[in-house]
Design a protein around this motif. Structure first.
Motif, PDB file in Angstrom:
ATOM      1  N   MET A 129       0.361  -7.716   0.144  1.00 52.70           N
ATOM      2  CA  MET A 129       1.363  -6.953   0.879  1.00 52.70           C
ATOM      3  C   MET A 129       1.664  -5.629   0.186  1.00 52.70           C
ATOM      4  SD  MET A 129       1.873  -8.569   3.584  1.00 52.70           S
ATOM      5  CE  MET A 129       3.116  -7.433   4.149  1.00 52.70           C
ATOM      6  N   ARG A 130       1.611  -5.636  -1.121  1.00 54.55           N
ATOM      7  CA  ARG A 130       1.859  -4.408  -1.876  1.00 54.55           C
ATOM      8  C   ARG A 130       0.771  -3.375  -1.584  1.00 54.55           C
ATOM      9  NH1 ARG A 130       1.842  -3.959  -8.488  1.00 54.55           N
ATOM     10  NH2 ARG A 130       3.289  -2.210  -8.692  1.00 54.55           N
ATOM     11  N   ILE A 131      -0.486  -3.827  -1.610  1.00 51.62           N
ATOM     12  CA  ILE A 131      -1.611  -2.932  -1.316  1.00 51.62           C
ATOM     13  C   ILE A 131      -1.485  -2.375   0.103  1.00 51.62           C
ATOM     14  CG2 ILE A 131      -4.111  -2.838  -0.931  1.00 51.62           C
ATOM     15  CD1 ILE A 131      -4.335  -5.011  -3.159  1.00 51.62           C
ATOM     16  N   GLY A 132      -1.232  -3.265   1.056  1.00 50.40           N
ATOM     17  CA  GLY A 132      -1.116  -2.837   2.439  1.00 50.40           C
ATOM     18  C   GLY A 132       0.026  -1.856   2.652  1.00 50.40           C
ATOM     19  N   THR A 133       1.165  -2.127   2.020  1.00 51.81           N
ATOM     20  CA  THR A 133       2.327  -1.263   2.171  1.00 51.81           C
ATOM     21  C   THR A 133       2.060   0.136   1.633  1.00 51.81           C
ATOM     22  OG1 THR A 133       3.813  -3.159   1.966  1.00 51.81           O
ATOM     23  CG2 THR A 133       4.771  -0.981   1.604  1.00 51.81           C
ATOM     24  N   ILE A 134       1.482   0.226   0.439  1.00 50.65           N
ATOM     25  CA  ILE A 134       1.259   1.537  -0.167  1.00 50.65           C
ATOM     26  C   ILE A 134       0.172   2.305   0.571  1.00 50.65           C
ATOM     27  CG2 ILE A 134       0.526   2.721  -2.279  1.00 50.65           C
ATOM     28  CD1 ILE A 134       1.884   0.478  -3.854  1.00 50.65           C
ATOM     29  N   TYR A 136      -0.441   2.087   3.708  1.00 55.01           N
ATOM     30  CA  TYR A 136       0.209   2.553   4.944  1.00 55.01           C
ATOM     31  C   TYR A 136       1.113   3.753   4.679  1.00 55.01           C
ATOM     32  CZ  TYR A 136       3.526   2.645   8.806  1.00 55.01           C
ATOM     33  OH  TYR A 136       4.337   3.049   9.836  1.00 55.01           O
ATOM     34  N   LEU A 137       1.925   3.687   3.607  1.00 58.15           N
ATOM     35  CA  LEU A 137       2.846   4.783   3.303  1.00 58.15           C
ATOM     36  C   LEU A 137       2.097   6.056   2.911  1.00 58.15           C
ATOM     37  CD1 LEU A 137       5.635   2.855   1.371  1.00 58.15           C
ATOM     38  CD2 LEU A 137       5.763   3.845   3.668  1.00 58.15           C
ATOM     39  N   LEU A 138       0.998   5.900   2.160  1.00 64.54           N
ATOM     40  CA  LEU A 138       0.183   7.074   1.824  1.00 64.54           C
ATOM     41  C   LEU A 138      -0.370   7.714   3.092  1.00 64.54           C
ATOM     42  CD1 LEU A 138      -1.868   5.900  -1.305  1.00 64.54           C
ATOM     43  CD2 LEU A 138      -0.040   7.584  -1.255  1.00 64.54           C
ATOM     44  N   ALA A 139      -0.883   6.886   3.980  1.00 63.81           N
ATOM     45  CA  ALA A 139      -1.443   7.412   5.229  1.00 63.81           C
ATOM     46  C   ALA A 139      -0.364   8.057   6.087  1.00 63.81           C
ATOM     47  CB  ALA A 139      -2.127   6.286   6.000  1.00 63.81           C
ATOM     48  N   LEU A 140       0.815   7.452   6.112  1.00 62.37           N
ATOM     49  CA  LEU A 140       1.920   7.996   6.898  1.00 62.37           C
ATOM     50  C   LEU A 140       2.325   9.366   6.371  1.00 62.37           C
ATOM     51  CD1 LEU A 140       3.617   6.903   9.285  1.00 62.37           C
ATOM     52  CD2 LEU A 140       5.360   6.256   7.606  1.00 62.37           C
ATOM     53  N   THR A 141       2.353   9.487   5.037  1.00 61.25           N
ATOM     54  CA  THR A 141       2.723  10.761   4.415  1.00 61.25           C
ATOM     55  C   THR A 141       1.698  11.843   4.721  1.00 61.25           C
ATOM     56  OG1 THR A 141       3.831   9.579   2.620  1.00 61.25           O
ATOM     57  CG2 THR A 141       3.257  11.892   2.225  1.00 61.25           C
ATOM     58  N   LEU A 142       0.419  11.515   4.550  1.00 55.22           N
ATOM     59  CA  LEU A 142      -0.629  12.511   4.791  1.00 55.22           C
ATOM     60  C   LEU A 142      -0.730  12.850   6.272  1.00 55.22           C
ATOM     61  CD1 LEU A 142      -2.572  14.164   3.155  1.00 55.22           C
ATOM     62  CD2 LEU A 142      -4.321  12.422   3.489  1.00 55.22           C
ATOM     63  N   MET A 338      -2.434   5.598  -5.613  1.00 58.84           N
ATOM     64  CA  MET A 338      -3.761   5.102  -5.985  1.00 58.84           C
ATOM     65  C   MET A 338      -3.736   4.333  -7.292  1.00 58.84           C
ATOM     66  SD  MET A 338      -6.090   8.372  -4.811  1.00 58.84           S
ATOM     67  CE  MET A 338      -7.636   7.705  -5.453  1.00 58.84           C
ATOM     68  N   SER A 339      -2.909   4.761  -8.240  1.00 57.10           N
ATOM     69  CA  SER A 339      -2.833   4.042  -9.517  1.00 57.10           C
ATOM     70  C   SER A 339      -2.310   2.634  -9.312  1.00 57.10           C
ATOM     71  CB  SER A 339      -1.939   4.807 -10.503  1.00 57.10           C
ATOM     72  OG  SER A 339      -0.606   4.877 -10.024  1.00 57.10           O
ATOM     73  N   THR A 340      -1.342   2.488  -8.419  1.00 58.87           N
ATOM     74  CA  THR A 340      -0.783   1.166  -8.136  1.00 58.87           C
ATOM     75  C   THR A 340      -1.791   0.289  -7.401  1.00 58.87           C
ATOM     76  OG1 THR A 340       1.408   2.179  -7.968  1.00 58.87           O
ATOM     77  CG2 THR A 340       1.162  -0.042  -7.094  1.00 58.87           C
ATOM     78  N   ILE A 341      -2.497   0.876  -6.427  1.00 56.66           N
ATOM     79  CA  ILE A 341      -3.480   0.104  -5.650  1.00 56.66           C
ATOM     80  C   ILE A 341      -4.642  -0.350  -6.517  1.00 56.66           C
ATOM     81  CG2 ILE A 341      -5.101   0.196  -3.730  1.00 56.66           C
ATOM     82  CD1 ILE A 341      -3.238   2.275  -2.437  1.00 56.66           C
ATOM     83  N   LEU A 384      -8.683  -7.096   3.246  1.00 57.99           N
ATOM     84  CA  LEU A 384      -7.407  -7.661   3.677  1.00 57.99           C
ATOM     85  C   LEU A 384      -6.281  -6.636   3.544  1.00 57.99           C
ATOM     86  CD1 LEU A 384      -7.626 -11.264   2.155  1.00 57.99           C
ATOM     87  CD2 LEU A 384      -7.860 -10.599   4.554  1.00 57.99           C
ATOM     88  N   GLY A 385      -6.283  -5.883   2.427  1.00 56.44           N
ATOM     89  CA  GLY A 385      -5.258  -4.859   2.229  1.00 56.44           C
ATOM     90  C   GLY A 385      -5.312  -3.790   3.303  1.00 56.44           C
ATOM     91  N   ILE A 386      -6.515  -3.344   3.633  1.00 60.91           N
ATOM     92  CA  ILE A 386      -6.689  -2.344   4.700  1.00 60.91           C
ATOM     93  C   ILE A 386      -6.211  -2.909   6.040  1.00 60.91           C
ATOM     94  CG2 ILE A 386      -8.421  -1.120   6.067  1.00 60.91           C
ATOM     95  CD1 ILE A 386     -10.000  -0.673   3.480  1.00 60.91           C
ATOM     96  N   ALA A 387      -6.580  -4.169   6.309  1.00 58.82           N
ATOM     97  CA  ALA A 387      -6.173  -4.803   7.570  1.00 58.82           C
ATOM     98  C   ALA A 387      -4.649  -4.906   7.669  1.00 58.82           C
ATOM     99  CB  ALA A 387      -6.806  -6.190   7.686  1.00 58.82           C
ATOM    100  N   ILE A 388      -4.007  -5.279   6.570  1.00 54.25           N
ATOM    101  CA  ILE A 388      -2.538  -5.379   6.566  1.00 54.25           C
ATOM    102  C   ILE A 388      -1.914  -4.007   6.787  1.00 54.25           C
ATOM    103  CG2 ILE A 388      -0.537  -5.848   5.094  1.00 54.25           C
ATOM    104  CD1 ILE A 388      -2.236  -8.087   3.793  1.00 54.25           C
ATOM    105  N   ALA A 389      -2.466  -2.983   6.128  1.00 56.91           N
ATOM    106  CA  ALA A 389      -1.939  -1.627   6.288  1.00 56.91           C
ATOM    107  C   ALA A 389      -2.051  -1.162   7.738  1.00 56.91           C
ATOM    108  CB  ALA A 389      -2.698  -0.665   5.367  1.00 56.91           C
ATOM    109  N   ILE A 390      -3.189  -1.420   8.367  1.00 52.08           N
ATOM    110  CA  ILE A 390      -3.379  -1.031   9.771  1.00 52.08           C
ATOM    111  C   ILE A 390      -2.423  -1.809  10.679  1.00 52.08           C
ATOM    112  CG2 ILE A 390      -5.004  -1.053  11.695  1.00 52.08           C
ATOM    113  CD1 ILE A 390      -7.247  -0.546   9.654  1.00 52.08           C
ATOM    114  N   ALA A 391      -2.225  -3.096  10.357  1.00 51.67           N
ATOM    115  CA  ALA A 391      -1.307  -3.914  11.161  1.00 51.67           C
ATOM    116  C   ALA A 391       0.123  -3.398  11.070  1.00 51.67           C
ATOM    117  CB  ALA A 391      -1.375  -5.369  10.705  1.00 51.67           C
TER     118      ALA A 391
END
Length: 492
Positions: A129-134, A136-142, A338-341, A384-391
């Motif tokens: 969930m942490r990977i997916g959240t970050i 998503y937030l990075l993509a939202l920002t960009l 990226m450092s967190t991911i 899985l992280g990418i899928a969660i972020a897209i979801a």
């Protein structure tokens, strides 16, 4: 973003990927992949610990928080010296003595396989969930800054980070984290400098406007447990940061990669202390932005709403900073994320190998097979992280529900670790009863508003105190049950 900003941003992304991948030749064994080759300088591990702690959420949320209100969030940072000292004093020597890549080997030694599986499984779920959240937030920002497609950004970012973290193992993660930590600090310093010298009456005007509007306040000092007062935030910070620095695999792996016990303790302590002034810098950006838009410029009407404070900093980056500097700031935000991911990718793969594959696969396993497991698990975690972020783009209510469950798992993990370390009684029944009792308390505090209404006793406490009460319950109940069980055995 203009052409120069895009060039700066992509130079950073490609440079990090190439640099991280260059460690491939040093990562030929599962041991070097998970804990390195005992050749990582102490300052690199310190910076990596710091960069892991600072996600893109902090980079954007802290300025937004200070812009909207005051420096109450800084109290959380003030708890770090306490938590990092406890971690360096008690937890780091313990992990170095156990000498396992996984933080959760110790739990099996104390309470049996169930404890190891429980905490490691909770860790893997929360990391996904942490990977997916970050992502998503990075993509939202960009997307907000450059207008690029959110799904495309999520996929490309996930693949780039996976590539260099897989090729270079923990060495690549540590070194790129250190570089990214330096970049995000540089970006913040540049931003503060630009705002200060853009004020009509000079840098001192920022301080004056902030003082006039009480922007440096740390929150109320009363004892109201239903509000985020100074004391509530401080206690919450101690517990959540002790969880990070004391039991999180992301940090424990860095302790194990250190050359010696002293270097590991020093990195744990200094990595925490470094966040204190840097978080103050992030908060000062928010305060300076408030002064800037009170004195030197005007925000668009759509950003003047009460809930729009988190968007002020991105707007400033794109529309005010000079060409090239905007690219640096966007790169800084991505550096934090990226450092967190990358840390989550490597640590999750390590947990899967150590706590599941090595534990439950009985046949003789070669190191080549272990490396294959690390690569495959990293790939699966990435997908899985990418899928969660897209979801998350559309399923935001599910995200909110999941984070409540994630906080339940986290509280249970910390309480069980504290019981294992500070209780001399090796009683598995006591630990199980303690975890169940603690989880019931956390569930009650988290869900009482839904099932019992706003007047329920659970709503008398701020949500920050959920992990505090849950952790204390697990420790006390587990300790007392273990003590009673021991006395019965002695009497018998």
């Amino acid at each position: 973003m203009n052409t120069l900003d895009i060039i700066v941003f992509f130079v950073y992304i490609v440079g990090i990927a190439v640099f991280g991948g260059s460690f491939f030749k040093k990562t030929k064994t599962s041991s070097s992949y998970t804990v390195g080759n005992n050749d990582i300088p102490g300052w690199v591990i310190t910076m990596s610990i710091f960069a892991t702690f600072v996600s893109s959420i902090s980079y954007l949320a802290l300025p937004g928080n200070a812009y909207q209100s005051n420096w109450n969030a800084f109290v959380f940072s003030l708890s770090l010296p306490i938590a990092s000292y406890i971690a360096a004093r008690f937890f780091v020597p313990l992990y170095r003595k156990v000498n396992s890549p996984s933080a959760y080997t110790f739990m099996e030694q104390r309470y049996g396989p169930w404890a190891r599986v429980y905490v490691s499984f909770c860790y893997l779920l929360t990391q996904l969930m942490r990977i997916g959240t970050i992502l998503y937030l990075l993509a939202l920002t960009l997307n907000a800054i450059a207008g690029w497609d959110i799904t495309t950004i999520i996929i490309l970012t996930g693949l780039v980070v996976t590539l260099y973290s897989m090729l270079g193992g923990i060495s690549a993660v540590l070194w790129t984290d250190a570089i990214q930590g330096i970049i995000l600090i540089a970006g913040a310093v540049v931003c503060v400098g630009y705002i200060l010298f853009s004020m009509p009456e000079g840098p001192s005007q920022v301080i004056q406007v902030a003082l006039d509007n009480e922007k440096f306040g740390l929150g109320s000092f009363n004892l109201d447990l239903s509000q985020p007062t100074f004391w509530v935030v401080l206690v919450y910070g101690i517990f959540i940061n002790l969880q990070n620095y004391g039991i999180d695999q992301n940090y424990v792996q860095r302790y194990m990669a250190s050359k010696s016990d002293k270097e590991a303790q020093r990195s744990a302590l200094m990595g925490g202390l470094l966040y204190v002034p840097i978080s103050a810098l992030f908060l000062f950006i928010g305060t300076a932005l408030y002064a800037y838009y009170q004195s030197a410029a005007t925000l668009p009407v759509e950003l003047q709403g009460e809930n729009m404070s988190d968007r002020v900093f991105p707007y400033f980056i794109v529309n005010v900073l000079p060409a090239g500097v905007s690219g640096l700031l966007v790169a800084s935000i991505f550096a934090a994320g990226m450092s967190t991911i990358s840390t989550s990718f490597n640590s999750s793969a390590t947990v899967f190998l150590t706590d599941y594959y090595n534990k439950f696969v009985k046949k003789p396993v070669t190191d080549k097979q272990r490396m294959r497991v690390l690569y495959i698990s990293s790939t699966v975690i990435c997908v899985l992280g990418i899928a969660i972020a897209i979801a998350m783009i559309n399923v935001k209510s599910a995200l909110d529900a999941w984070w409540k469950l994630a906080s339940i798992f986290s509280g249970g993990m910390l309480g069980l670790f504290l019981l294992a370390i500070f209780s001399r009684h090796k009683n598995s029944i006591g630990a199980i009863v303690g975890v169940i009792a603690g989880l019931m308390v956390i569930l009650w505090l988290s869900l009482s508003n839904i099932f019992l209404g706003p007047e329920s006793l659970g709503n008398s406490f701020h949500t920050y105190l959920t992990i505090v009460f849950g952790t204390v319950t697990i420790f006390l109940v587990g300790f007392l049950v273990s003590l009673i069980g021991k006395k019965k055995i002695n009497v018998g």
